[in-house]
Design an enzyme around this catalytic site. Sequence first.
Site, PDB file in Angstrom:
ATOM      1  N   ASP A  67      26.603   6.534  22.221  1.00  0.00           N
ATOM      2  CA  ASP A  67      26.617   7.787  21.461  1.00  0.00           C
ATOM      3  C   ASP A  67      25.546   7.801  20.382  1.00  0.00           C
ATOM      4  OD1 ASP A  67      27.903   5.786  20.027  1.00  0.00           O
ATOM      5  OD2 ASP A  67      29.843   6.767  20.017  1.00  0.00           O
ATOM      6  N   ASP A 136      41.611   6.265  15.234  1.00  0.00           N
ATOM      7  CA  ASP A 136      42.417   7.281  15.922  1.00  0.00           C
ATOM      8  C   ASP A 136      42.432   7.050  17.437  1.00  0.00           C
ATOM      9  OD1 ASP A 136      39.843   7.954  16.625  1.00  0.00           O
ATOM     10  OD2 ASP A 136      39.864   9.960  15.735  1.00  0.00           O
ATOM     11  N   HIS A 138      39.794   6.527  19.404  1.00  0.00           N
ATOM     12  CA  HIS A 138      38.650   7.005  20.194  1.00  0.00           C
ATOM     13  C   HIS A 138      37.823   5.859  20.747  1.00  0.00           C
ATOM     14  CE1 HIS A 138      36.299   7.170  16.173  1.00  0.00           C
ATOM     15  NE2 HIS A 138      35.741   6.225  16.883  1.00  0.00           N
ATOM     16  N   GLU A 143      37.159  11.811  20.884  1.00  0.00           N
ATOM     17  CA  GLU A 143      38.220  11.962  19.898  1.00  0.00           C
ATOM     18  C   GLU A 143      39.530  12.345  20.588  1.00  0.00           C
ATOM     19  OE1 GLU A 143      37.599  10.909  17.138  1.00  0.00           O
ATOM     20  OE2 GLU A 143      35.827  11.708  16.166  1.00  0.00           O
TER      21      GLU A 143
HETATM   22  C1  F6R Z   1      30.136   3.448  18.243  1.00  0.00           C
HETATM   23  C2  F6R Z   1      31.310   4.047  18.849  1.00  0.00           C
HETATM   24  C3  F6R Z   1      32.604   4.164  18.132  1.00  0.00           C
HETATM   25  C4  F6R Z   1      33.039   2.886  17.449  1.00  0.00           C
HETATM   26  C5  F6R Z   1      34.396   3.075  16.762  1.00  0.00           C
HETATM   27  C6  F6R Z   1      34.800   1.832  15.999  1.00  0.00           C
HETATM   28  O1  F6R Z   1      29.022   3.492  19.137  1.00  0.00           O
HETATM   29  O2  F6R Z   1      31.197   4.480  19.949  1.00  0.00           O
HETATM   30  O3  F6R Z   1      33.588   4.570  19.041  1.00  0.00           O
HETATM   31  O4  F6R Z   1      33.111   1.862  18.398  1.00  0.00           O
HETATM   32  O5  F6R Z   1      34.326   4.155  15.883  1.00  0.00           O
HETATM   33  O6  F6R Z   1      33.917   1.651  14.931  1.00  0.00           O
HETATM   34  P1  F6R Z   1      33.964   0.334  14.032  1.00  0.00           P
HETATM   35  O7  F6R Z   1      33.529  -0.795  14.910  1.00  0.00           O
HETATM   36  O8  F6R Z   1      32.973   0.589  12.944  1.00  0.00           O
HETATM   37  O9  F6R Z   1      35.358   0.175  13.557  1.00  0.00           O
END
Ligand code: F6R
Length: 262
Positions: A67, A136, A138, A143
Amino acid sequence: MEVIIRETYDEMSQVAARMISDQLLRKPNSVLGLATGSTPIAVYRELVRLHREEGLDFSQIKTFNLDEYLGLAPTHPQSYRYFMNNHLFDHVNIPRGNIRFPYGHAHAVETFCEWYEAEIERCGGIDIQLLGVGTDGHIAFNEPGSSLGSRTRLKTLTEQTVRDNARFFDDIDQVPRFAITMGVGTILESKKICVLASGMGKADIVAQAIEGPVTASVTASALQLHRDVVVIVDADAACKLARADYYRWVHDQKSRLHQRDG
Ligand code: F6R
């Protein structure tokens, strides 16, 4: 799903880095799916060490990131491309032309997303996809409520994700509200998936994703439908897992089997 529990963040990161380096040794022209966020930082650090000290070769790999924020230039310090340059790409021998990123401009998002999907296919599909999990539930920017069959597309971030990500920006108003993200369906087509989670803040959602029902309300739960997923968590993130003892037991039994056969 295989669930591997390690005491600390560093130990879980070592396991994940080893899994990726084994993949590169087995297939030097592997296609890697990569994640940003705080969780995989130590995995990238270890991969850089393996490159520098043990000659792990990235010259033939191709990468697809999950992403990117809409409208952030690759040179913006909070763009995901900047993050990847900083933590991995600038420190290993991956040719720049082998890196694919879901950049996009609002006026041509759909065309871009179709191209991204076709490009993954043209490269033979993702061999191993690294994932983190949001608080959450995701995966990528899928989301709660995202279709479990979704493909690469533009997503509006939830308020919770905007708040979670605000720590990386000077001001919450600077956090982008849109991102281009691989879909849940795109991710599920990866041949192998490696999910990472660390810390108490992830304990509830990890339990829901692994042991709860498959639901679009927790998009990480869709990973239960994939045939080859390894979840690697530290003890804090594992503390709400009802079957933690079983996962540890399974791991011990497998290690013994490998020792006996090896
Ligand atoms: C990042 C991504 C997000 C993160 C998720 C967890 O490329 O796709 O889904 O993996 O938000 O983020 P952290 O590791 O910062 O807790």
